[in-house]
Design a protein around this motif. Sequence first.
Motif, PDB file in Angstrom:
ATOM      1  N   LEU A 204       0.834  -1.203   0.000  1.00 48.79           N
ATOM      2  CA  LEU A 204       0.000   0.000   0.000  1.00 48.79           C
ATOM      3  C   LEU A 204       0.870   1.255   0.000  1.00 48.79           C
ATOM      4  O   LEU A 204       0.582   2.235  -0.693  1.00 48.79           O
ATOM      5  CB  LEU A 204      -0.918   0.010   1.216  1.00 48.79           C
ATOM      6  CG  LEU A 204      -1.865   1.214   1.289  1.00 48.79           C
ATOM      7  CD1 LEU A 204      -3.157   0.924   0.540  1.00 48.79           C
ATOM      8  CD2 LEU A 204      -2.171   1.595   2.727  1.00 48.79           C
ATOM      9  N   CYS A 205       1.954   1.224   0.774  1.00 47.12           N
ATOM     10  CA  CYS A 205       2.799   2.412   0.916  1.00 47.12           C
ATOM     11  C   CYS A 205       3.680   2.662  -0.292  1.00 47.12           C
ATOM     12  O   CYS A 205       4.147   3.786  -0.493  1.00 47.12           O
ATOM     13  CB  CYS A 205       3.664   2.281   2.164  1.00 47.12           C
ATOM     14  SG  CYS A 205       2.725   2.448   3.693  1.00 47.12           S
ATOM     15  N   LEU A 206       3.931   1.642  -1.112  1.00 48.33           N
ATOM     16  CA  LEU A 206       4.824   1.795  -2.254  1.00 48.33           C
ATOM     17  C   LEU A 206       4.097   1.785  -3.589  1.00 48.33           C
ATOM     18  O   LEU A 206       4.722   2.016  -4.635  1.00 48.33           O
ATOM     19  CB  LEU A 206       5.885   0.687  -2.233  1.00 48.33           C
ATOM     20  CG  LEU A 206       6.860   0.756  -1.046  1.00 48.33           C
ATOM     21  CD1 LEU A 206       7.695  -0.519  -0.959  1.00 48.33           C
ATOM     22  CD2 LEU A 206       7.759   1.968  -1.146  1.00 48.33           C
ATOM     23  N   ALA A 207       2.778   1.549  -3.579  1.00 50.34           N
ATOM     24  CA  ALA A 207       2.012   1.478  -4.828  1.00 50.34           C
ATOM     25  C   ALA A 207       1.774   2.871  -5.416  1.00 50.34           C
ATOM     26  O   ALA A 207       1.479   3.818  -4.695  1.00 50.34           O
ATOM     27  CB  ALA A 207       0.680   0.781  -4.579  1.00 50.34           C
ATOM     28  N   GLY A 267      -0.548   5.143   5.753  1.00 51.32           N
ATOM     29  CA  GLY A 267       0.330   3.995   5.879  1.00 51.32           C
ATOM     30  C   GLY A 267       1.136   4.067   7.159  1.00 51.32           C
ATOM     31  O   GLY A 267       1.409   5.146   7.669  1.00 51.32           O
ATOM     32  N   GLY A 268       1.542   2.902   7.685  1.00 50.62           N
ATOM     33  CA  GLY A 268       2.244   2.942   8.955  1.00 50.62           C
ATOM     34  C   GLY A 268       3.170   1.780   9.241  1.00 50.62           C
ATOM     35  O   GLY A 268       3.113   1.215  10.330  1.00 50.62           O
ATOM     36  N   GLY A 276       9.255   1.339   7.327  1.00 53.52           N
ATOM     37  CA  GLY A 276       9.190   2.491   8.216  1.00 53.52           C
ATOM     38  C   GLY A 276       8.862   3.842   7.614  1.00 53.52           C
ATOM     39  O   GLY A 276       9.210   4.857   8.205  1.00 53.52           O
ATOM     40  N   CYS A 277       8.199   3.884   6.463  1.00 58.05           N
ATOM     41  CA  CYS A 277       7.889   5.167   5.814  1.00 58.05           C
ATOM     42  C   CYS A 277       6.416   5.233   5.433  1.00 58.05           C
ATOM     43  O   CYS A 277       5.801   4.213   5.122  1.00 58.05           O
ATOM     44  CB  CYS A 277       8.713   5.357   4.540  1.00 58.05           C
ATOM     45  SG  CYS A 277      10.482   5.125   4.741  1.00 58.05           S
ATOM     46  N   ASN A 278       5.873   6.444   5.421  1.00 62.59           N
ATOM     47  CA  ASN A 278       4.498   6.616   4.954  1.00 62.59           C
ATOM     48  C   ASN A 278       4.433   6.373   3.444  1.00 62.59           C
ATOM     49  O   ASN A 278       5.449   6.126   2.791  1.00 62.59           O
ATOM     50  CB  ASN A 278       3.981   8.021   5.306  1.00 62.59           C
ATOM     51  CG  ASN A 278       4.682   9.093   4.498  1.00 62.59           C
ATOM     52  OD1 ASN A 278       5.902   9.221   4.559  1.00 62.59           O
ATOM     53  ND2 ASN A 278       3.937   9.858   3.732  1.00 62.59           N
ATOM     54  N   SER A 279       3.253   6.489   2.860  1.00 58.89           N
ATOM     55  CA  SER A 279       3.079   6.098   1.458  1.00 58.89           C
ATOM     56  C   SER A 279       3.730   7.068   0.489  1.00 58.89           C
ATOM     57  O   SER A 279       3.850   8.266   0.745  1.00 58.89           O
ATOM     58  CB  SER A 279       1.582   5.969   1.126  1.00 58.89           C
ATOM     59  OG  SER A 279       0.999   7.250   0.973  1.00 58.89           O
ATOM     60  N   ALA A 514       8.105  -9.859  -2.724  1.00 59.62           N
ATOM     61  CA  ALA A 514       8.171  -9.544  -4.151  1.00 59.62           C
ATOM     62  C   ALA A 514       7.165  -8.478  -4.536  1.00 59.62           C
ATOM     63  O   ALA A 514       7.414  -7.663  -5.436  1.00 59.62           O
ATOM     64  CB  ALA A 514       7.937 -10.820  -4.971  1.00 59.62           C
ATOM     65  N   GLY A 515       6.015  -8.478  -3.873  1.00 57.71           N
ATOM     66  CA  GLY A 515       5.010  -7.461  -4.171  1.00 57.71           C
ATOM     67  C   GLY A 515       5.444  -6.085  -3.712  1.00 57.71           C
ATOM     68  O   GLY A 515       5.307  -5.092  -4.434  1.00 57.71           O
ATOM     69  N   ALA A 516       5.991  -6.016  -2.516  1.00 60.49           N
ATOM     70  CA  ALA A 516       6.492  -4.744  -2.002  1.00 60.49           C
ATOM     71  C   ALA A 516       7.698  -4.291  -2.800  1.00 60.49           C
ATOM     72  O   ALA A 516       7.936  -3.088  -2.985  1.00 60.49           O
ATOM     73  CB  ALA A 516       6.852  -4.869  -0.526  1.00 60.49           C
ATOM     74  N   GLY A 517       8.499  -5.261  -3.251  1.00 65.86           N
ATOM     75  CA  GLY A 517       9.676  -4.923  -4.024  1.00 65.86           C
ATOM     76  C   GLY A 517      10.926  -4.821  -3.189  1.00 65.86           C
ATOM     77  O   GLY A 517      11.818  -4.038  -3.503  1.00 65.86           O
ATOM     78  N   PHE A 518      11.028  -5.644  -2.122  1.00 62.50           N
ATOM     79  CA  PHE A 518      12.273  -5.701  -1.365  1.00 62.50           C
ATOM     80  C   PHE A 518      12.429  -7.067  -0.715  1.00 62.50           C
ATOM     81  O   PHE A 518      11.511  -7.884  -0.694  1.00 62.50           O
ATOM     82  CB  PHE A 518      12.391  -4.574  -0.333  1.00 62.50           C
ATOM     83  CG  PHE A 518      11.248  -4.441   0.643  1.00 62.50           C
ATOM     84  CD1 PHE A 518      10.990  -5.386   1.607  1.00 62.50           C
ATOM     85  CD2 PHE A 518      10.432  -3.306   0.616  1.00 62.50           C
ATOM     86  CE1 PHE A 518       9.951  -5.244   2.523  1.00 62.50           C
ATOM     87  CE2 PHE A 518       9.384  -3.142   1.520  1.00 62.50           C
ATOM     88  CZ  PHE A 518       9.153  -4.112   2.477  1.00 62.50           C
TER      89      PHE A 518
END
Length: 553
Positions: A204-207, A267-268, A276-279, A514-518
């Motif tokens: 959610l935060c990286l989309a 995001g949280g 550890g970062c917002n979206s 893989a979805g988040a990308g890390f």
Amino acid sequence: MLTDIQIAQSAKLKPITEIADNLGISPELIEQYGRYKAKIAVGDEGNRPANGHLILVTAVNPTPAGEGKTTTSIGLAQGLCKLGKKAVLALREPSLGPVFGVKGGAAGGGYSQVLPMEDINLHFTGDMHALTSANNLLCALLDNHIQQGNSLNIDPRRVLIKRCLDMDDRALRNTVVGLGGKIDGVPRQDGFIITVASEVMAILCLAEDLSDLKARLSRILVAYSYDNKPIFAKDLQAVGSMAALLKDAINPNLVQTIENTPAIIHGGPFANIAHGCNSIRATRLALSLGDYAVTEAGFGSDLGAEKFFDIKCRSAGLKPDCVVLVATVRALKYNAGEPVLPTLSGIEILEKGIVNLGAHIENLKKFGVPVVVAINKFNDDSNEDLEYIRSYCADLGVSVELSEVFAKGGDGALKLAETVIKTAESGTAAFKPLYELNLSIKEKIEIIAKEIYRADGVDFTASANKAIKEIEALGFSDLPICVAKTQYSLSDDPTKLGAPKGHRITVRDLRLSAGAGFIVALTGDIMTLPGLPKVPAANAIDIDKDGNITGLF
């Protein structure tokens, strides 16, 4: 002395429609959640040029109580507005785990809070519930697939996805599901993680948008088959229904500070077990709506800031102009290694612990972004201690200002804001990530360990080496690294305070997101589902017959 909640309840808020109008957000893009909260349907607003200056607020290694990073972020934004700048906050949403546990919420404190603090710290606009439901729907679909014939040949012993909840509950870390009988499912070992540690939260935060959200959800690795084939969320036909649950949650939330400065909260993820970062959407929106976007990354710069730079900025193409490094006298004394939280006096203790501040300054400079130190002042701080920190920073060629935003709001950040403006507008930032993505997984972890954690090297357990081979075989070795590590030390041992040297980092396992990308590298005994303390904060929270909440900080 007023409590945070008493200060918050006495504030005069503007209707959220007025806050949105002042930002130039079209009324049709605002979906109100009561009078003082709203969702922003990003739409075309997200395509505005993101021309604002990006300011990251991070911190030294904290005491268990935290050092006021979010409070400083809020006060700084208020101070920037008082100096005539159009500042917009971009913060993370609180998790109910720390709200009812030890650390508290994430709405700031004193006269630097985002409001309505009760709502923000509790259910807010329902994003956490939507994320929890989407994650658990995927788990339910997986277990149902195994029950209903298992055409994908899923091995119940190799299920990777875990259920989640937004609460500290250690009793659910390890569970067994499917007990009771044939109609109750296939028994297997399972467990829960906290919602903010879930890959769905990271996604959610990286989309970028709904299409990117669906693409990322489809890549969640959920299990392996008996013949060692990877099973993704798309194989369970889970993506559409998960995205439907997240259709509102993907939109950032608009609120305001005590001084009516706009704040976008979205995001949280925790920084010790996630990135550890917002979206990205919230940060970009803040950059497009204001002269300055003030954001923060969780815990010390060894965790939140490193991941902000190497994961979020790289993914979103963001280029920060200035880093504000929050330090407190008590945290620097704590880093001297005293056995109690430092309410102690004595310059000797500070002299020993201040090396932690020096290490964080050196680390941040490696990313090419200028640093400003903000000393978050407490009432019992001595002038001698404060002057020692000033002198130490001056010797390192770093600007330093007092932050008194807890007691004075924006007025307590005017000097800090002036220095941030001067630094950000100097054009000296030359951001660069710490490592290249084409390096091997081990090489990337070793760079982080040596450059940021000051380790001599990294040891990989047999489980970690096996996981690396599996990730490489799937073709995901070119992803950035998200290290799960204690927040209390630059090392992976929470007892090694200050600026430890001569140590090694042990990676006990790795997990592919893989979805988040890390790729998540697990170190130490870090838990993805925290537990409540002996005396939880929940014990002091109450609500009266008129609906007024008390005890919430």
